[in-house]
Design a protein around this motif. Sequence first.
Motif, PDB file in Angstrom:
ATOM      1  N   SER A  13       0.847  -1.184   0.000  1.00 55.20           N
ATOM      2  CA  SER A  13       0.000   0.000   0.000  1.00 55.20           C
ATOM      3  C   SER A  13       0.887   1.240   0.000  1.00 55.20           C
ATOM      4  O   SER A  13       1.442   1.606   1.039  1.00 55.20           O
ATOM      5  CB  SER A  13      -0.917   0.017   1.231  1.00 55.20           C
ATOM      6  OG  SER A  13      -1.593   1.254   1.319  1.00 55.20           O
ATOM      7  N   PRO A  14       1.029   1.901  -1.164  1.00 50.49           N
ATOM      8  CA  PRO A  14       1.865   3.109  -1.208  1.00 50.49           C
ATOM      9  C   PRO A  14       1.328   4.215  -0.297  1.00 50.49           C
ATOM     10  O   PRO A  14       2.097   4.975   0.278  1.00 50.49           O
ATOM     11  CB  PRO A  14       1.819   3.548  -2.667  1.00 50.49           C
ATOM     12  CG  PRO A  14       1.140   2.478  -3.432  1.00 50.49           C
ATOM     13  CD  PRO A  14       0.470   1.566  -2.456  1.00 50.49           C
ATOM     14  N   GLU A  15      -0.001   4.270  -0.161  1.00 53.23           N
ATOM     15  CA  GLU A  15      -0.612   5.310   0.681  1.00 53.23           C
ATOM     16  C   GLU A  15      -0.204   5.146   2.144  1.00 53.23           C
ATOM     17  O   GLU A  15       0.012   6.122   2.851  1.00 53.23           O
ATOM     18  CB  GLU A  15      -2.148   5.272   0.583  1.00 53.23           C
ATOM     19  CG  GLU A  15      -2.702   5.521  -0.802  1.00 53.23           C
ATOM     20  CD  GLU A  15      -2.742   4.258  -1.655  1.00 53.23           C
ATOM     21  OE1 GLU A  15      -2.724   3.131  -1.111  1.00 53.23           O
ATOM     22  OE2 GLU A  15      -2.772   4.397  -2.883  1.00 53.23           O
ATOM     23  N   GLY A  17       2.384   3.040   3.152  1.00 53.36           N
ATOM     24  CA  GLY A  17       3.790   2.708   3.294  1.00 53.36           C
ATOM     25  C   GLY A  17       4.021   1.383   4.003  1.00 53.36           C
ATOM     26  O   GLY A  17       5.063   1.182   4.633  1.00 53.36           O
ATOM     27  N   GLU A  18       3.036   0.496   3.896  1.00 55.25           N
ATOM     28  CA  GLU A  18       3.127  -0.824   4.524  1.00 55.25           C
ATOM     29  C   GLU A  18       2.438  -1.851   3.631  1.00 55.25           C
ATOM     30  O   GLU A  18       1.746  -1.504   2.680  1.00 55.25           O
ATOM     31  CB  GLU A  18       2.443  -0.831   5.898  1.00 55.25           C
ATOM     32  CG  GLU A  18       3.125   0.020   6.943  1.00 55.25           C
ATOM     33  CD  GLU A  18       2.482  -0.137   8.309  1.00 55.25           C
ATOM     34  OE1 GLU A  18       3.170  -0.639   9.204  1.00 55.25           O
ATOM     35  OE2 GLU A  18       1.305   0.232   8.466  1.00 55.25           O
ATOM     36  N   HIS A  19       2.631  -3.109   3.974  1.00 58.29           N
ATOM     37  CA  HIS A  19       1.931  -4.187   3.284  1.00 58.29           C
ATOM     38  C   HIS A  19       0.530  -4.294   3.866  1.00 58.29           C
ATOM     39  O   HIS A  19       0.326  -4.073   5.064  1.00 58.29           O
ATOM     40  CB  HIS A  19       2.674  -5.518   3.460  1.00 58.29           C
ATOM     41  CG  HIS A  19       3.984  -5.530   2.771  1.00 58.29           C
ATOM     42  ND1 HIS A  19       5.142  -5.071   3.361  1.00 58.29           N
ATOM     43  CD2 HIS A  19       4.329  -5.925   1.527  1.00 58.29           C
ATOM     44  CE1 HIS A  19       6.138  -5.189   2.509  1.00 58.29           C
ATOM     45  NE2 HIS A  19       5.682  -5.699   1.396  1.00 58.29           N
ATOM     46  N   VAL A  20      -0.418  -4.615   3.019  1.00 55.94           N
ATOM     47  CA  VAL A  20      -1.796  -4.766   3.478  1.00 55.94           C
ATOM     48  C   VAL A  20      -2.262  -6.191   3.205  1.00 55.94           C
ATOM     49  O   VAL A  20      -2.051  -6.727   2.118  1.00 55.94           O
ATOM     50  CB  VAL A  20      -2.743  -3.718   2.821  1.00 55.94           C
ATOM     51  CG1 VAL A  20      -2.774  -3.845   1.314  1.00 55.94           C
ATOM     52  CG2 VAL A  20      -4.149  -3.821   3.372  1.00 55.94           C
ATOM     53  N   GLY A  21      -2.851  -6.808   4.218  1.00 61.24           N
ATOM     54  CA  GLY A  21      -3.427  -8.136   4.090  1.00 61.24           C
ATOM     55  C   GLY A  21      -4.918  -8.005   3.870  1.00 61.24           C
ATOM     56  O   GLY A  21      -5.596  -7.231   4.566  1.00 61.24           O
ATOM     57  N   LEU A  22      -5.429  -8.737   2.897  1.00 63.59           N
ATOM     58  CA  LEU A  22      -6.849  -8.678   2.545  1.00 63.59           C
ATOM     59  C   LEU A  22      -7.425 -10.083   2.489  1.00 63.59           C
ATOM     60  O   LEU A  22      -6.691 -11.055   2.300  1.00 63.59           O
ATOM     61  CB  LEU A  22      -7.024  -8.007   1.182  1.00 63.59           C
ATOM     62  CG  LEU A  22      -6.452  -6.597   1.055  1.00 63.59           C
ATOM     63  CD1 LEU A  22      -6.389  -6.183  -0.406  1.00 63.59           C
ATOM     64  CD2 LEU A  22      -7.274  -5.629   1.862  1.00 63.59           C
ATOM     65  N   CYS A  23      -8.731 -10.186   2.625  1.00 62.53           N
ATOM     66  CA  CYS A  23      -9.435 -11.457   2.497  1.00 62.53           C
ATOM     67  C   CYS A  23     -10.617 -11.230   1.563  1.00 62.53           C
ATOM     68  O   CYS A  23     -11.481 -10.397   1.844  1.00 62.53           O
ATOM     69  CB  CYS A  23      -9.915 -11.946   3.856  1.00 62.53           C
ATOM     70  SG  CYS A  23     -10.765 -13.539   3.787  1.00 62.53           S
ATOM     71  N   SER A  30      -9.056  -5.498   6.635  1.00 68.56           N
ATOM     72  CA  SER A  30      -7.685  -5.399   6.144  1.00 68.56           C
ATOM     73  C   SER A  30      -6.751  -5.326   7.336  1.00 68.56           C
ATOM     74  O   SER A  30      -7.177  -5.039   8.462  1.00 68.56           O
ATOM     75  CB  SER A  30      -7.496  -4.178   5.239  1.00 68.56           C
ATOM     76  OG  SER A  30      -7.704  -2.984   5.969  1.00 68.56           O
ATOM     77  N   TRP A  31      -5.463  -5.594   7.082  1.00 67.70           N
ATOM     78  CA  TRP A  31      -4.456  -5.537   8.143  1.00 67.70           C
ATOM     79  C   TRP A  31      -3.165  -4.982   7.553  1.00 67.70           C
ATOM     80  O   TRP A  31      -2.670  -5.483   6.556  1.00 67.70           O
ATOM     81  CB  TRP A  31      -4.204  -6.935   8.702  1.00 67.70           C
ATOM     82  CG  TRP A  31      -3.377  -6.883   9.948  1.00 67.70           C
ATOM     83  CD1 TRP A  31      -2.008  -6.908  10.016  1.00 67.70           C
ATOM     84  CD2 TRP A  31      -3.842  -6.773  11.275  1.00 67.70           C
ATOM     85  NE1 TRP A  31      -1.601  -6.826  11.321  1.00 67.70           N
ATOM     86  CE2 TRP A  31      -2.721  -6.740  12.125  1.00 67.70           C
ATOM     87  CE3 TRP A  31      -5.110  -6.690  11.846  1.00 67.70           C
ATOM     88  CZ2 TRP A  31      -2.819  -6.637  13.493  1.00 67.70           C
ATOM     89  CZ3 TRP A  31      -5.211  -6.590  13.216  1.00 67.70           C
ATOM     90  CH2 TRP A  31      -4.083  -6.562  14.026  1.00 67.70           C
ATOM     91  N   LEU A  32      -2.631  -3.949   8.181  1.00 69.13           N
ATOM     92  CA  LEU A  32      -1.382  -3.335   7.735  1.00 69.13           C
ATOM     93  C   LEU A  32      -0.221  -3.814   8.588  1.00 69.13           C
ATOM     94  O   LEU A  32      -0.363  -3.983   9.801  1.00 69.13           O
ATOM     95  CB  LEU A  32      -1.465  -1.806   7.835  1.00 69.13           C
ATOM     96  CG  LEU A  32      -2.399  -1.114   6.848  1.00 69.13           C
ATOM     97  CD1 LEU A  32      -2.586   0.339   7.241  1.00 69.13           C
ATOM     98  CD2 LEU A  32      -1.878  -1.242   5.437  1.00 69.13           C
ATOM     99  N   ASP A  33       0.923  -4.019   7.947  1.00 74.13           N
ATOM    100  CA  ASP A  33       2.124  -4.413   8.669  1.00 74.13           C
ATOM    101  C   ASP A  33       3.342  -4.034   7.827  1.00 74.13           C
ATOM    102  O   ASP A  33       3.254  -3.924   6.610  1.00 74.13           O
ATOM    103  CB  ASP A  33       2.125  -5.916   8.949  1.00 74.13           C
ATOM    104  CG  ASP A  33       3.116  -6.296  10.030  1.00 74.13           C
ATOM    105  OD1 ASP A  33       2.695  -6.356  11.211  1.00 74.13           O
ATOM    106  OD2 ASP A  33       4.292  -6.525   9.708  1.00 74.13           O
TER     107      ASP A  33
END
Length: 107
Positions: A13-15, A17-23, A30-33
């Motif tokens: 996710s450029p907005e 600045g982290e990886h986003v987990g989706l289902c 969603s989950w950012l990390d």
Amino acid sequence: MKHDHFTYRISWSPEDGEHVGLCAEFPSLSWLDKSPEGALAGIRRLVAEVVQEMTASGEKVPDPIADRSYSGIFKVRIPPAAHRTLVIQATEEGVSLNRLVSAKLCA
């Protein structure tokens, strides 16, 4: 566990600045990390919690996409002119309309 069969995806996710987990079965979650592994672990935990809450409250939990049966048949409506164009193209290529459209969709 049913939540292990759901369709998970990790992207950057450029907005944020982290990886986003989706289902896919739970599009509102969603989950950012900072790491893709963390994003996957986070979304999996979150989905498991939501499934547990839904089950406890008697809500229907979505069936995992992977566990559903598919016939391989679906109908699509298109304008008559597009239908004619596709029939002409299929005829010129010496294939059925179904084979032409299937090839276009899977390309």
